[in-house]
Design an enzyme around this catalytic site. Structure first.
Site: not given
Length: 335
Positions: A76-78
């Site tokens: 998932k996106d940081r």
């Protein structure tokens, strides 16, 4: 990504993305129930401005197990707020008291047991809630929103697939040419994924440039909507009938995730794929089977509203499709 074609023309309007964690919210949908018992502790977390692997390492450390026994369904996106599940292999061990887990940037939402490992790709998809700051309600942007809702967007792999500054793709090319050896299993997986993503993107872009993104061509490989079943538009198929089915979203056009043996599709695709012999040889050497991926993707439950700070988007995408590919069709993201 800069050189890849658009379904429409390049957007006129600019916007800011991920200025704050609350601008990009992701909720993972596994799509199956967890068993409630078994060898795995299953933990749902909410992470803020943290990457998936680091978060998983903290969970494994808390449980006193090797990071090799930690797994997740997808990265998932940081720079975001993201909800996702992890599994922690703990046969014969009780579930730890996660109320004592205290790591900044990670909130424990739910804890249960499961009888299987949560594997990469084993999720239905993701719900997104995104704010595009400084996006105005222009006629152009409203037209783009309605077209994306109706036709979809190019299902490109975006920067996450290729690593920072395209590092994974660069290394994949070097590996394919025999300039380096790659022994690390995770690196091999990342590099192979980047190589396949590059060829897929080029095939899609080429087709968009030809104005054929919504047109069935002879020998196209088509996917039945809602399944992973494919068939070819050979001489036995009625192209006009297939075109009607495409327009009713009963079938989808696809582009290749290259593998061995190579697939023969329409002439346009075959020509692009043939330009990447080193990568095809790498796929054969690594025993990677070919697969297909929809050329265009339609977001489910796409809704939007203009707020004082910008445009808010809410939608669902199946696993493997990127929200940033949808956004690319709407606005030019600037720093």
């Amino acid at each position: 990504m800069l050189d890849l074609a658009y379904l429409q023309t390049a957007p006129e309007q600019t916007a800011l993305l991920k200025q704050q964690a609350t601008d990009f919210i992701v909720r993972e949908e596994l799509g199956y129930p967890l068993s409630g018992d078994g060898e795995f502790a299953a933990v749902k977390i909410r992470k803020t401005n943290a990457n998936t692997i680091w978060a998983g390492e903290q969970l494994a450390k808390f449980c006193g197990i090797s990071v090799r026994n930690m797994s997740y369904a997808g990265l998932k996106d940081r720079n975001a707020i993201t909800d996702q599940w992890f599994s922690l292999h703990m046969p014969g061990k009780p579930t730890p008291d996660f109320s004592r887990f205290r790591i900044e940037g990670i909130e424990i939402l739910e804890v249960t047991r499961h009888n299987r490992k949560i594997r990469t790709g084993s999720l239905q998809g993701n719900h997104f809630d995104i704010l595009l700051r400084n996006a105005d309600a222009t006629e152009e942007l409203n037209r783009r929103l309605n077209l994306v809702k109706r036709l979809g967007f190019p299902n490109y792999f975006t920067e996450q697939r290729f690593g920072r500054d395209g590092h994974n793709l660069t290394e994949a090319m070097r590996w394919a040419k025999g300039e380096i050896q790659v022994k690390d299993r995770k690196k091999r997986s990342f590099y192979l994924s980047a190589a396949r993503g590059e060829v897929f993107n080029l095939v899609v872009s080429d087709r968009l440039q030809m104005g054929l993104a919504t047109q069935v061509m002879p020998n196209d490989i088509l996917q039945l909507a809602g399944s992973h079943s494919w068939f070819q538009a050979n001489e036995k198929e009625d192209l006009n009938a297939l075109q009607v089915r495409l327009e009713h979203h009963d079938i989808l056009l696809t582009a290749p995730l290259i593998g061995d043996p190579p697939q023969s599709a329409n002439a346009l695709e075959n020509q692009v794929v043939a330009q990447h012999q080193a990568l095809l040889t790498l796929m054969k050497r690594e025993h990677l089977k070919p697969a297909r991926r929809p050329l265009l993707m339609r977001a489910q439950n796409l809704n939007w509203q203009f707020e004082p700070t910008g445009l808010r988007l809410q939608f669902f995408l199946p696993a493997g499709s990127y929200a940033t590919a949808l956004i690319r069709e709407l606005v030019r993201v600037v720093d």
